[in-house]
Design an enzyme around this catalytic site. Structure first.
Site, PDB file in Angstrom:
ATOM      1  N   LEU A 172       0.828  -1.206   0.000  1.00  0.00           N
ATOM      2  CA  LEU A 172       0.000   0.000   0.000  1.00  0.00           C
ATOM      3  C   LEU A 172       0.864   1.258   0.000  1.00  0.00           C
ATOM      4  O   LEU A 172       0.567   2.236  -0.693  1.00  0.00           O
ATOM      5  CB  LEU A 172      -0.916  -0.001   1.223  1.00  0.00           C
ATOM      6  CG  LEU A 172      -2.035  -1.045   1.219  1.00  0.00           C
ATOM      7  CD1 LEU A 172      -2.662  -1.148   2.598  1.00  0.00           C
ATOM      8  CD2 LEU A 172      -3.083  -0.712   0.175  1.00  0.00           C
ATOM      9  N   MET A 173       1.945   1.240   0.779  1.00  0.00           N
ATOM     10  CA  MET A 173       2.805   2.415   0.899  1.00  0.00           C
ATOM     11  C   MET A 173       3.627   2.669  -0.357  1.00  0.00           C
ATOM     12  O   MET A 173       3.894   3.816  -0.725  1.00  0.00           O
ATOM     13  CB  MET A 173       3.744   2.256   2.097  1.00  0.00           C
ATOM     14  CG  MET A 173       3.041   2.249   3.449  1.00  0.00           C
ATOM     15  SD  MET A 173       4.138   1.767   4.804  1.00  0.00           S
ATOM     16  CE  MET A 173       5.201   3.220   4.899  1.00  0.00           C
ATOM     17  N   LYS A 244      -3.036   7.341  10.360  1.00  0.00           N
ATOM     18  CA  LYS A 244      -3.075   8.481   9.436  1.00  0.00           C
ATOM     19  C   LYS A 244      -3.094   7.976   8.001  1.00  0.00           C
ATOM     20  O   LYS A 244      -2.221   7.203   7.592  1.00  0.00           O
ATOM     21  CB  LYS A 244      -1.857   9.376   9.670  1.00  0.00           C
ATOM     22  CG  LYS A 244      -1.683  10.487   8.637  1.00  0.00           C
ATOM     23  CD  LYS A 244      -0.363  11.235   8.843  1.00  0.00           C
ATOM     24  CE  LYS A 244      -0.066  12.188   7.687  1.00  0.00           C
ATOM     25  NZ  LYS A 244       1.237  12.868   7.842  1.00  0.00           N
ATOM     26  N   ASP A 249       0.541  13.593  -0.024  1.00  0.00           N
ATOM     27  CA  ASP A 249       0.669  14.839   0.719  1.00  0.00           C
ATOM     28  C   ASP A 249       1.546  15.829  -0.043  1.00  0.00           C
ATOM     29  O   ASP A 249       2.767  15.728  -0.044  1.00  0.00           O
ATOM     30  CB  ASP A 249       1.271  14.567   2.100  1.00  0.00           C
ATOM     31  CG  ASP A 249       1.381  15.840   2.936  1.00  0.00           C
ATOM     32  OD1 ASP A 249       0.728  16.837   2.576  1.00  0.00           O
ATOM     33  OD2 ASP A 249       2.125  15.816   3.939  1.00  0.00           O
ATOM     34  N   LYS A 256       5.020  21.635  -0.212  1.00  0.00           N
ATOM     35  CA  LYS A 256       6.328  21.055   0.094  1.00  0.00           C
ATOM     36  C   LYS A 256       7.320  21.348  -1.029  1.00  0.00           C
ATOM     37  O   LYS A 256       6.920  21.583  -2.180  1.00  0.00           O
ATOM     38  CB  LYS A 256       6.211  19.534   0.235  1.00  0.00           C
ATOM     39  CG  LYS A 256       5.466  19.040   1.437  1.00  0.00           C
ATOM     40  CD  LYS A 256       5.406  17.519   1.412  1.00  0.00           C
ATOM     41  CE  LYS A 256       4.667  16.957   2.613  1.00  0.00           C
ATOM     42  NZ  LYS A 256       5.423  17.137   3.856  1.00  0.00           N
ATOM     43  N   ASP A 267       2.523   8.594   2.736  1.00  0.00           N
ATOM     44  CA  ASP A 267       2.142   9.330   3.935  1.00  0.00           C
ATOM     45  C   ASP A 267       0.918   8.718   4.601  1.00  0.00           C
ATOM     46  O   ASP A 267       0.462   9.206   5.634  1.00  0.00           O
ATOM     47  CB  ASP A 267       1.891  10.806   3.603  1.00  0.00           C
ATOM     48  CG  ASP A 267       2.057  11.716   4.807  1.00  0.00           C
ATOM     49  OD1 ASP A 267       2.812  11.347   5.727  1.00  0.00           O
ATOM     50  OD2 ASP A 267       1.445  12.788   4.836  1.00  0.00           O
ATOM     51  N   ASP A 326       0.551  22.010   5.845  1.00  0.00           N
ATOM     52  CA  ASP A 326       1.381  20.802   5.740  1.00  0.00           C
ATOM     53  C   ASP A 326       1.443  20.060   7.073  1.00  0.00           C
ATOM     54  O   ASP A 326       2.062  19.016   7.165  1.00  0.00           O
ATOM     55  CB  ASP A 326       2.790  21.160   5.264  1.00  0.00           C
ATOM     56  CG  ASP A 326       3.577  19.949   4.801  1.00  0.00           C
ATOM     57  OD1 ASP A 326       2.940  18.931   4.456  1.00  0.00           O
ATOM     58  OD2 ASP A 326       4.820  19.998   4.815  1.00  0.00           O
ATOM     59  N   GLU A 328      -1.048  18.506   8.405  1.00  0.00           N
ATOM     60  CA  GLU A 328      -2.426  18.046   8.188  1.00  0.00           C
ATOM     61  C   GLU A 328      -2.730  16.734   8.884  1.00  0.00           C
ATOM     62  O   GLU A 328      -3.889  16.453   9.201  1.00  0.00           O
ATOM     63  CB  GLU A 328      -2.682  17.909   6.677  1.00  0.00           C
ATOM     64  CG  GLU A 328      -2.236  16.613   6.021  1.00  0.00           C
ATOM     65  CD  GLU A 328      -0.735  16.360   6.091  1.00  0.00           C
ATOM     66  OE1 GLU A 328      -0.331  15.178   6.092  1.00  0.00           O
ATOM     67  OE2 GLU A 328       0.048  17.325   6.138  1.00  0.00           O
ATOM     68  N   ARG A 330      -2.176  15.607  11.845  1.00  0.00           N
ATOM     69  CA  ARG A 330      -2.750  15.743  13.189  1.00  0.00           C
ATOM     70  C   ARG A 330      -4.215  16.192  13.133  1.00  0.00           C
ATOM     71  O   ARG A 330      -4.985  15.909  14.045  1.00  0.00           O
ATOM     72  CB  ARG A 330      -1.900  16.709  14.010  1.00  0.00           C
ATOM     73  CG  ARG A 330      -1.873  18.131  13.503  1.00  0.00           C
ATOM     74  CD  ARG A 330      -0.662  18.896  13.989  1.00  0.00           C
ATOM     75  NE  ARG A 330       0.567  18.429  13.354  1.00  0.00           N
ATOM     76  CZ  ARG A 330       1.783  18.913  13.624  1.00  0.00           C
ATOM     77  NH1 ARG A 330       1.914  19.876  14.517  1.00  0.00           N
ATOM     78  NH2 ARG A 330       2.840  18.440  13.017  1.00  0.00           N
TER      79      ARG A 330
END
Length: 481
Positions: A172-173, A244, A249, A256, A267, A326, A328, A330
């Site tokens: 997935l990552m 998360k 991102d 970024k 992310d 950025d 985001e 949290r």
């Protein structure tokens, strides 16, 4: 053709050069060849060091290729300095090296020596052979593995399940963000386990912080909720895992730098490891109840995106001044943590690739753990020693709380108000504002998101860490209460 991976330990310091300590399976194989294997090993060069391997051909009619792997010292045990079981790590590293070597020789089936720990051997084999080449025309040889010379089939199969769980997180990552959108992520996990909800439900839950992050993207947000009810006591409070799930991102309006932005496809590593660990717990039939939450969305810049300085309202009614879009992760975790309390969990663990500051602090050595519970820390730490996926406790000082609660316009700031210092700590302090449970831990896994050469039995790319630690932690709760 078939291949075989066998282990050999290093000689003790007082022993003569050329002394061999073959594993039980290797010694049995050597005996069947009248000592030819040990003879060739002595003639072929210096003694095998930990993690090194050597291949011999034509020794046995059933195994045209035999890889000998160095296991280091016998019974090395737990190293308190490194916070892992050295024997288990040596086995994972050595078996991985042997299996990869045979894979490069296009061997399609490999039998593997347990090397004294069948679970660790299975983990080394399956983790080491993983390679993300789904989008390439030329693919590596697909290798099947089998336990050799050991009766510990239960340990071997457990190791296979643990490793396949981590590989699911790696898959997935590693996948490009245009292939793993929030919807595609949820469908992938749904095929494995559970249902998911849509934007209307998210709005109904008044998750304003989560929705504020997703506003800039054309992709709809998805709130993935997984339930695994493995405990015979249906009323047992569940373990709550929250991940998360930013599937890409860009930083939003606080864009970024372009260098390495492609890595931000991972992310959602927190969501990937959480979901993969629940799939693994279900495969193992662990007698424990688990609820998994994964807020999934993209963080993109557009005319609809949240702007620096905007104020949004979280599910618990607290207002948040978004000083940096950025920061985001949290925000989406805040709403998920608020929602998670409805399950009255026995413990809450959230996992996130949250801050670059965590990478600066610990690098890839360990995931940082911020927690309000000594008991929960002990459980996580004990699990990480077994798996070798280390965690390290970080401070939750009141000093950091002041940095996120001193906001000009709202109840909270989403970044530290006074300086960038202690960024991982101020992020943890922010999350704590949305937690009421007495046993909560936040794992910042930004530093362990990817692997270069740090973990020898993982290829370069996204690591899937710390999936096995989460599974071992859940197993510990299941068996020890």
């Amino acid at each position: 053709c078939d291949g075989l991976v066998l282990g050999v330990f290093e000689k003790e310091e007082e022993e003569d050069e050329g002394t061999l300590h073959l594993t039980e399976a290797a010694a049995g194989f050597d005996k069947s060849l009248s000592g030819k294997l040990s003879e060739l090993l002595k003639l072929s060069g210096p003694a095998l060091k930990n993690g090194k391997s050597r291949v011999f051909y034509g020794l046995h009619k059933d195994f045209p290729c035999v890889a000998l792997v160095g296991l280091g010292k016998n019974n090395a045990g737990v190293c308190r300095t490194e916070n892992w079981d050295t024997s288990k790590e040596n086995i994972r590293q050595a078996v991985s090296a042997g299996c990869r070597l045979l894979q490069d020789l296009e061997v399609s089936h490999v039998e593997v020596d347990s090397c004294g720990d069948a679970q660790s051997a299975a983990e080394g084999a399956v983790l080491g052979l993983f390679h993300y080449d789904q989008l390439k025309s030329k693919k590596k040889t697909k290798v099947t593995t089998q336990l050799h010379g050991s009766a510990d089939v239960v340990g071997w199969e457990k190791g296979i399940v643990y490793a396949e769980g981590q590989n699911l997180a790696r898959l997935l990552m590693e996948a490009p963000a245009n292939h793993i959108t929030p919807t595609a992520f949820a469908k992938t996990i749904e095929e494995k386990l559970a249902p998911h909800a849509d934007r209307a439900w998210i709005e109904e839950q008044q998750m304003g912080a989560f929705l504020s992050v997703s506003k800039g993207s054309e992709e709809p947000p998805v709130f993935l909720e997984l339930h695994y009810n493995g405990s015979p006591d249906s009323k047992q409070p569940p373990l709550l895992l929250v991940g998360k799930g930013i599937t890409f991102d860009s930083g939003g309006i606080s864009l970024k730098p372009s260098a390495s932005m492609d890595a931000m496809r991972a992310d959602m590593g927190g969501a990937a490891t959480v979901c993969a660990s629940i799939v693994t717990a279900a495969s193992l039939k662990l007698p424990v109840n688990i609820v998994g939450l994964a807020p999934l969305c993209e963080n993109m810049p557009s005319g609809k995106a949240t702007k620096p300085g905007d104020v949004v309202k979280a599910k618990n009614g607290k207002t948040i001044q978004v000083d940096n879009t950025d920061a985001e992760g949290r925000l989406i975790l805040a709403d998920a943590l608020c929602y998670g309390h409805v399950f009255n969990p026995r413990a809450i663990v959230n996992v996130a690739t949250l801050t670059g500051a965590m990478d600066v602090a610990l690098g890839s050595a360990a995931a940082g753990v911020f927690t309000n519970s000594d008991w929960l820390w002990e459980q996580l730490h004990r699990a990480s020693v077994v798996t070798g996926d280390r965690v390290w406790r970080m401070p939750l000082f009141q000093h950091y709380t002041k940095q996120v609660t001193d906001s000009q316009l709202a109840d909270l700031n989403n970044i530290g108000k006074y300086s960038r210092s202690g960024g991982a700590c101020t992020a943890a302090a922010f999350l704590r504002e949305f937690v009421k449970a007495p046993h909560w831990a936040h794992l910042d896994i930004a530093g362990v998101m990817s692997n270069k050469d740090e973990v020898p039995y993982l290829r370069k790319g996204m690591s899937g860490r710390p999936t096995r630690t989460l599974v071992e932690f859940a197993a510990g709760l299941a068996h020890n209460g």
